[in-house]
Design an enzyme around this catalytic site. Structure first.
Site, PDB file in Angstrom:
ATOM      1  N   SER A 111       0.841  -1.193   0.000  1.00  0.00           N
ATOM      2  CA  SER A 111       0.000   0.000   0.000  1.00  0.00           C
ATOM      3  C   SER A 111       0.880   1.249   0.000  1.00  0.00           C
ATOM      4  O   SER A 111       1.667   1.439  -0.931  1.00  0.00           O
ATOM      5  CB  SER A 111      -0.967  -0.052   1.186  1.00  0.00           C
ATOM      6  N   ASP A 126      -9.840  -5.295  -4.438  1.00  0.00           N
ATOM      7  CA  ASP A 126      -9.357  -4.159  -3.658  1.00  0.00           C
ATOM      8  C   ASP A 126     -10.304  -2.971  -3.800  1.00  0.00           C
ATOM      9  O   ASP A 126     -10.505  -2.459  -4.896  1.00  0.00           O
ATOM     10  CB  ASP A 126      -7.954  -3.780  -4.131  1.00  0.00           C
ATOM     11  N   HIS A 149      -7.881  -5.480  -0.228  1.00  0.00           N
ATOM     12  CA  HIS A 149      -6.634  -4.712  -0.139  1.00  0.00           C
ATOM     13  C   HIS A 149      -5.573  -5.422   0.699  1.00  0.00           C
ATOM     14  O   HIS A 149      -4.418  -5.507   0.297  1.00  0.00           O
ATOM     15  CB  HIS A 149      -6.955  -3.335   0.451  1.00  0.00           C
TER      16      HIS A 149
END
Length: 273
Positions: free
Chosen positions: A104, A223, A250
């Protein structure tokens, strides 16, 4: 390696105005895990995975500025500034070049390390990352919503992050009690909000052509935080990169841990086809 026997040593070093902490455990080729958004840092992201990777790797998990374990002057964060912290950890540990995995927010940070300090990175793994926020109205509004919730309804902040962080199927599978336990994992602390502000201004497009390390981009098909198209775009922008996709939300390494570990192990061992 038996998870119960996994031992970790904590180290500290000064980088610019930050007093940085990182953990080191295991043995073998070095694997550095760079956490995503949230003041919980490496503990929240990697507590379950680090012992598994430590069976074949020296696992290093830095806590960057904005996390609870690292202190600094509290100013705005930049991708390049956090990349300098990761580079300093690699140098301090004396284990480079390393296999570098960024999740991320940690993905653009890891790209910056590979582009600006190529001698430190052997292989690069980017999980649920993105190259730029400006121009994507979904991402811009998501991060704006997080900032607004942190002020107007802090309890709802964690609930919103949980809903976008995991797939609907995963949340239903673990049930209400476990879902409620996930919600406090990312409270809207000042450190978390510094990360969110950085997320809102990410733009690493000029760095992508300078990545020379062999790269694996892992996208997450379900996601809702950073839509999978961003991972596909990273793969297209990085020359000679490989691409894999996990059918998960995610935080794919929570939902599909075994599949995730296998992908990383195969890539770092050079056995991925």
């Amino acid at each position: 390696m038996n998870v119960a026997t996994h031992t970790v040593a904590t180290h500290t070093l000064d980088v610019a105005d930050a007093r940085l902490h990182y953990d080191r455990g295991g043995s073998g080729p070095a694997l550095v895990l760079v956490h995503g958004t949230g003041s919980g840092g490496s503990e929240v992201n990697w507590a379950g995975l680090a012992p598994r990777f430590a069976a074949a790797h020296t696992v290093i998990t830095p806590d960057l500025s904005g996390t609870e374990r690292t202190t600094d002057a509290g100013g705005p964060l930049t991708v390049e500034g956090l990349a300098a912290q990761v580079a300093a950890v690699i140098e301090d540990a004396g284990v480079g070049p390393v296999d570098l995995l960024g999740f991320s927010m940690g993905a653009p940070v890891s790209v910056a390390v590979a582009a600006l300090r190529p001698e430190l990175v052997r292989r690069l793994i980017l999980v649920a990352g993105w190259a730029h926020t400006e121009g994507d109205e979904y991402l811009r509004n998501l991060f704006a919503l997080w900032r607004q919730l942190s002020v107007s309804d802090p309890a709802a902040f964690g609930r919103a992050v949980t809903m976008t962080g995991f797939s609907r199927g995963f949340l239903n599978a673990i049930g209400r009690e476990q879902v409620e336990l996930l919600i406090p994992n990312m409270p809207p602390t000042p450190g978390t909000l510094r990360h969110v502000e950085l997320d809102a201004h990410v733009d690493i497009r000029d760095l992508l052509p300078h990545v020379r390390a062999r790269t694996l981009v892992i996208g997450c098909a379900q996601d809702i935080t950073v839509p999978v198209e961003h991972s596909r775009a990273l793969h297209e922008a990085i020359a000679h990169s490989d691409y894999a996709e996990i059918d998960a939300g995610h935080v794919a390494f929570f939902e599909k841990e075994n599949e995730f570990v296998a992908l990383v192990d195969e890539f770092t061992a050079g056995t991925r086809r």
